[in-house]
Scaffold this active site. Structure first.
Site, PDB file in Angstrom:
ATOM      1  N   GLY A   1      -9.782   6.541  -0.947  1.00  0.00           N
ATOM      2  CA  GLY A   1      -9.946   6.527   0.504  1.00  0.00           C
ATOM      3  C   GLY A   1      -9.457   5.234   1.116  1.00  0.00           C
TER       4      GLY A   1
ATOM      5  CB  SER B   1       1.657  -2.634  -4.235  1.00  0.00           C
ATOM      6  OG  SER B   1       0.936  -1.413  -4.137  1.00  0.00           O
TER       7      SER B   1
ATOM      8  N   GLY C   1       0.167   7.137  -5.604  1.00  0.00           N
ATOM      9  CA  GLY C   1      -0.119   8.423  -4.948  1.00  0.00           C
ATOM     10  C   GLY C   1      -0.804   8.196  -3.612  1.00  0.00           C
ATOM     11  CG  ASP C   2      -4.496   6.438  -3.514  1.00  0.00           C
ATOM     12  OD1 ASP C   2      -4.705   7.659  -3.522  1.00  0.00           O
ATOM     13  OD2 ASP C   2      -5.056   5.643  -4.283  1.00  0.00           O
TER      14      ASP C   2
ATOM     15  CG  ASN D   1      -6.321   2.498  -2.932  1.00  0.00           C
ATOM     16  OD1 ASN D   1      -6.830   1.414  -2.693  1.00  0.00           O
ATOM     17  ND2 ASN D   1      -6.259   3.013  -4.147  1.00  0.00           N
TER      18      ASN D   1
ATOM     19  N   GLY E   1     -10.202   2.541  -4.538  1.00  0.00           N
ATOM     20  CA  GLY E   1     -10.781   3.802  -4.086  1.00  0.00           C
ATOM     21  C   GLY E   1      -9.680   4.520  -3.324  1.00  0.00           C
TER      22      GLY E   1
END
Ligand code: RIB
Length: 314
Positions: free
Chosen positions: A40, A293, A253-254, A42, A38
């Site tokens: 959020g 990660s 991107g997160d 992340n 999700g």
């Protein structure tokens, strides 16, 4: 350095495949796994790993895996505003990964079960949003909830993913609006083939009233544009990314957005925040999964040293 992330929680079902399927096509998975995701959650984890003091505002179902709370707490994330919605199921995302690329379909579940718009201002979350140095949201929760967060925030960052039409009043509060290439084209109405074109589109959005825009360009890096005191003047930079061996771009991107929020809450200027975020995302793509990660602050600082210099565009 207080960051509040308002957003989604998903249980990710990830299938690794040789190549992404085309329309109407079936492909066999090489391996599959489930992990927490999700945008959020992340971004909350990425912001906390990068050194931020993070509170997470979210909605999950009563079926939520107990590991979810445990794992977010282990990252030091405050969860008083992550509430369970009776009768709703926790969000799910179905993710296919091949050659570092991915496709994602989200079943939002509890992420779309919020209080009525008229009740939002009465929640304890209202005070939490108002007390943060930076509030971050994405669009895997309803737009009126995002608009509430934007109104309460002292500094509001919107990752417009997945892209959706937004009112000017909300866009004018985004400082910055963070988009990838396809989301940028949703807002600009054009496609960008080069970093210069992406910058031109980001600049045009700033001239339409958005205080600042960051466009991420995958392995090519990112551009940012920001209006300065004279509203007709926009400054900006192209930040190349380092060359790395990308194994999984899911949630990269997160990693970028979470790290950027922490750097903003630290008081860094937008160019320095984008450099910090680019270094964080470059680390994140080098191992599989999302939360697992994301780099610590020290790892981001090491990666920063290998970052190509930013190029001033105006
Ligand atoms: O940005 C990656 C995330 O998008 C995944 O974790 C998935 O849950 C979807 O929300």
């Amino acid at each position: 350095m207080k960051v509040v992330v308002l957003g989604s929680v998903n249980q990710d079902v990830v299938c690794e495949v040789e190549r992404l399927p085309g329309p109407g096509e079936t492909v066999l998975s090489l391996r599959s796994r489930t992990n927490l995701g999700g945008k959020g959650s992340n971004q909350a984890v990425a912001a906390a790993r990068a050194g931020g003091q993070v509170e997470f505002v979210a909605r999950v179902g009563q079926d939520a895996d107990p590991e979810l709370r445990k794992s977010l707490r282990e990252h030091g994330i405050g969860l008083t505003a992550m509430r369970e919605v009776p009768g709703a199921r926790t969000g799910r995302a179905y993710i296919t990964v091949a050659d570092g690329e991915n496709q994602i379909v989200v079943d939002p579940g509890a992420n779309f079960h919020w209080e009525l718009e008229t009740e939002l201002g009465t929640l304890a979350e209202d005070g939490l949003l108002g007390s943060a140095d930076v509030v971050v949201a994405q669009l895997e929760v309803p737009v009126p909830v995002v608009a509430w967060a934007a109104r309460r925030a002292r500094r509001f960052v919107l990752n417009a993913a997945p892209a959706a039409p937004l009112a000017d009043e909300l866009l004018r509060r985004c400082d910055p609006l963070i988009v990838n290439e396809s989301e940028l084209s949703t807002f600009s109405g054009a496609t960008a083939e080069t970093s210069a074109e992406a910058f031109d589109q980001a600049r045009a959005l700033c001239l339409r009233g958005i205080p600042s825009v960051v466009a991420t360009l995958g392995a090519a890096g990112s551009v940012w544009a920001r209006r300065v005191d004279d509203p007709a003047t926009v400054v900006g930079t192209y930040q190349p990314a380092p060359q790395v061996n990308a194994v999984d771009s899911t949630g990269a991107g997160d990693a970028f957005v979470g790290a950027l929020a922490t750097a903003l809450a630290d008081g860094s200027d937008l160019g320095a925040c984008v450099a910090f975020a680019t270094a964080a995302a470059a680390v994140a793509v080098q191992s599989p999964g999302t939360h697992a990660s994301y780099p610590t602050r020290d790892q981001v600082v090491i990666a920063l040293a290998a970052l190509p210099p930013a190029q001033r565009l105006v």
